[in-house]
Design a protein around this motif. Structure first.
Motif, PDB file in Angstrom:
ATOM      1  N   GLY A 149      45.852  43.255  39.516  1.00  0.00           N
ATOM      2  CA  GLY A 149      44.454  43.491  39.503  1.00  0.00           C
ATOM      3  C   GLY A 149      44.243  44.281  38.330  1.00  0.00           C
ATOM      4  O   GLY A 149      44.928  44.508  37.321  1.00  0.00           O
ATOM      5  N   GLY A 150      42.930  44.909  38.574  1.00  0.00           N
ATOM      6  CA  GLY A 150      42.416  45.679  37.420  1.00  0.00           C
ATOM      7  C   GLY A 150      40.915  45.429  37.331  1.00  0.00           C
ATOM      8  O   GLY A 150      40.214  45.102  38.076  1.00  0.00           O
ATOM      9  N   LEU A 151      40.519  46.035  35.920  1.00  0.00           N
ATOM     10  CA  LEU A 151      38.850  46.028  35.736  1.00  0.00           C
ATOM     11  C   LEU A 151      38.622  44.500  34.637  1.00  0.00           C
ATOM     12  O   LEU A 151      39.556  44.356  33.670  1.00  0.00           O
ATOM     13  N   VAL A 152      37.676  43.857  35.012  1.00  0.00           N
ATOM     14  CA  VAL A 152      37.417  42.808  34.319  1.00  0.00           C
ATOM     15  C   VAL A 152      35.891  42.626  34.492  1.00  0.00           C
ATOM     16  O   VAL A 152      34.959  43.097  35.304  1.00  0.00           O
ATOM     17  N   GLN A 153      35.339  41.900  33.242  1.00  0.00           N
ATOM     18  CA  GLN A 153      33.815  41.686  33.188  1.00  0.00           C
ATOM     19  C   GLN A 153      33.593  40.741  34.020  1.00  0.00           C
ATOM     20  O   GLN A 153      34.205  39.848  34.363  1.00  0.00           O
ATOM     21  N   PRO A 154      32.340  40.622  34.457  1.00  0.00           N
ATOM     22  CA  PRO A 154      31.656  39.717  35.007  1.00  0.00           C
ATOM     23  C   PRO A 154      31.807  38.137  34.416  1.00  0.00           C
ATOM     24  O   PRO A 154      31.809  38.370  33.183  1.00  0.00           O
ATOM     25  N   GLY A 155      32.162  37.238  35.060  1.00  0.00           N
ATOM     26  CA  GLY A 155      32.432  35.861  34.409  1.00  0.00           C
ATOM     27  C   GLY A 155      33.949  35.704  33.984  1.00  0.00           C
ATOM     28  O   GLY A 155      34.383  34.767  33.622  1.00  0.00           O
ATOM     29  N   GLY A 156      34.776  36.638  34.109  1.00  0.00           N
ATOM     30  CA  GLY A 156      36.104  36.803  33.612  1.00  0.00           C
ATOM     31  C   GLY A 156      36.944  36.296  34.909  1.00  0.00           C
ATOM     32  O   GLY A 156      36.613  36.065  35.941  1.00  0.00           O
ATOM     33  N   SER A 157      38.400  36.193  34.469  1.00  0.00           N
ATOM     34  CA  SER A 157      39.362  35.803  35.341  1.00  0.00           C
ATOM     35  C   SER A 157      40.558  36.809  35.866  1.00  0.00           C
ATOM     36  O   SER A 157      40.888  37.683  34.686  1.00  0.00           O
ATOM     37  N   VAL A 171      40.562  45.443  42.386  1.00  0.00           N
ATOM     38  CA  VAL A 171      40.012  44.648  41.545  1.00  0.00           C
ATOM     39  C   VAL A 171      38.584  45.003  41.495  1.00  0.00           C
ATOM     40  O   VAL A 171      37.947  45.276  42.127  1.00  0.00           O
ATOM     41  N   THR A 172      38.122  45.491  40.217  1.00  0.00           N
ATOM     42  CA  THR A 172      36.860  45.734  39.798  1.00  0.00           C
ATOM     43  C   THR A 172      36.348  44.919  38.778  1.00  0.00           C
ATOM     44  O   THR A 172      36.702  44.684  37.702  1.00  0.00           O
ATOM     45  N   VAL A 173      35.090  44.403  39.294  1.00  0.00           N
ATOM     46  CA  VAL A 173      34.391  43.579  38.250  1.00  0.00           C
ATOM     47  C   VAL A 173      33.156  44.344  37.720  1.00  0.00           C
ATOM     48  O   VAL A 173      32.113  44.644  38.742  1.00  0.00           O
ATOM     49  N   SER A 174      33.196  44.600  36.504  1.00  0.00           N
ATOM     50  CA  SER A 174      31.934  45.472  36.057  1.00  0.00           C
ATOM     51  C   SER A 174      31.947  45.413  34.687  1.00  0.00           C
ATOM     52  O   SER A 174      32.729  45.310  33.884  1.00  0.00           O
ATOM     53  N   ALA A 186      36.113  45.796  50.768  1.00  0.00           N
ATOM     54  CA  ALA A 186      35.038  46.663  49.744  1.00  0.00           C
ATOM     55  C   ALA A 186      34.559  47.958  50.593  1.00  0.00           C
ATOM     56  O   ALA A 186      34.604  48.017  51.643  1.00  0.00           O
ATOM     57  N   PRO A 187      34.433  48.987  49.897  1.00  0.00           N
ATOM     58  CA  PRO A 187      33.881  50.237  50.454  1.00  0.00           C
ATOM     59  C   PRO A 187      33.127  50.087  51.398  1.00  0.00           C
ATOM     60  O   PRO A 187      32.051  49.474  51.121  1.00  0.00           O
ATOM     61  N   GLY A 188      33.321  50.460  52.580  1.00  0.00           N
ATOM     62  CA  GLY A 188      32.117  50.613  53.680  1.00  0.00           C
ATOM     63  C   GLY A 188      31.945  49.213  54.333  1.00  0.00           C
ATOM     64  O   GLY A 188      31.174  49.245  55.259  1.00  0.00           O
ATOM     65  N   LYS A 189      32.885  48.326  54.007  1.00  0.00           N
ATOM     66  CA  LYS A 189      32.970  46.958  54.804  1.00  0.00           C
ATOM     67  C   LYS A 189      34.231  46.660  55.593  1.00  0.00           C
ATOM     68  O   LYS A 189      35.134  47.354  55.100  1.00  0.00           O
ATOM     69  N   LYS A 209      32.582  37.915  40.007  1.00  0.00           N
ATOM     70  CA  LYS A 209      31.343  38.602  40.253  1.00  0.00           C
ATOM     71  C   LYS A 209      31.470  40.089  40.544  1.00  0.00           C
ATOM     72  O   LYS A 209      32.409  40.368  41.207  1.00  0.00           O
ATOM     73  N   SER A 210      30.287  40.960  40.498  1.00  0.00           N
ATOM     74  CA  SER A 210      30.536  42.241  40.804  1.00  0.00           C
ATOM     75  C   SER A 210      30.644  42.381  42.193  1.00  0.00           C
ATOM     76  O   SER A 210      31.550  43.291  42.683  1.00  0.00           O
ATOM     77  N   GLU A 211      30.249  41.360  42.986  1.00  0.00           N
ATOM     78  CA  GLU A 211      30.443  41.489  44.547  1.00  0.00           C
ATOM     79  C   GLU A 211      31.797  41.295  44.928  1.00  0.00           C
ATOM     80  O   GLU A 211      32.314  41.390  46.148  1.00  0.00           O
TER      81      GLU A 211
END
Length: 127
Positions: A9-17, A123-126, A40-43, A86-88
């Motif tokens: 896991g980790g931080l990745v930019q949108p469109g990444g893998s 996993v964070t997509v941002s 996801a938070p709240g879900k 995607k960010s979602e």
């Protein structure tokens, strides 16, 4: 005793893998359905992808079809390849394994016992 070690896991930019791994010990993955879930938070926790042990069929949530791929190897490890992120897709991801009760699918969280889950990995997509 079932034991899972999740990684990737980790931080990745949108469109990444990213590729998540879940190494299991204390049992043999080949005898059970395997799955990845996310929350996801709240879900609520939702099923992302799974493999049915009996048929070998794979199942995916509509939101990840064509982008995510679930697999396992002969070394008792399961994977989730995530492309075009995607960010979602941002969430804590969990691996799970069990034999779902009759009438339940491998994408339903309630099909897995309390001892059947990994601890989760962020996993964070941002950008």
């Amino acid at each position: 005793q079932l034991h899972f070690v999740e990684s990737g896991g980790g931080l990745v930019q949108p469109g990444g893998s990213l590729r998540l791994s879940c190494a299991a010990s204390g049992f043999t993955l080949n005898y059970f359905d395997i799955a990845w879930f996310r929350q996801a938070p709240g879900k609520e926790r939702e099923g992302v992808a799974c493999i049915n042990q009996d048929s070998g069929a794979t199942h995916y949530a509509d939101s990840v079809k064509g982008r995510f791929t679930i697999s396992r190897d002969n070394a008792n490890t399961m994977y989730l390849q995530m492309n075009s992120l995607k960010s979602e897709d941002t969430a804590v991801y969990y691996c799970a394994t069990d034999n779902p009760p009759y009438g339940m699918t491998c994408l339903q969280p309630d099909a897995y016992g309390m001892e059947s889950w990994g601890k989760g990995i962020q996993v964070t997509v941002s950008s």
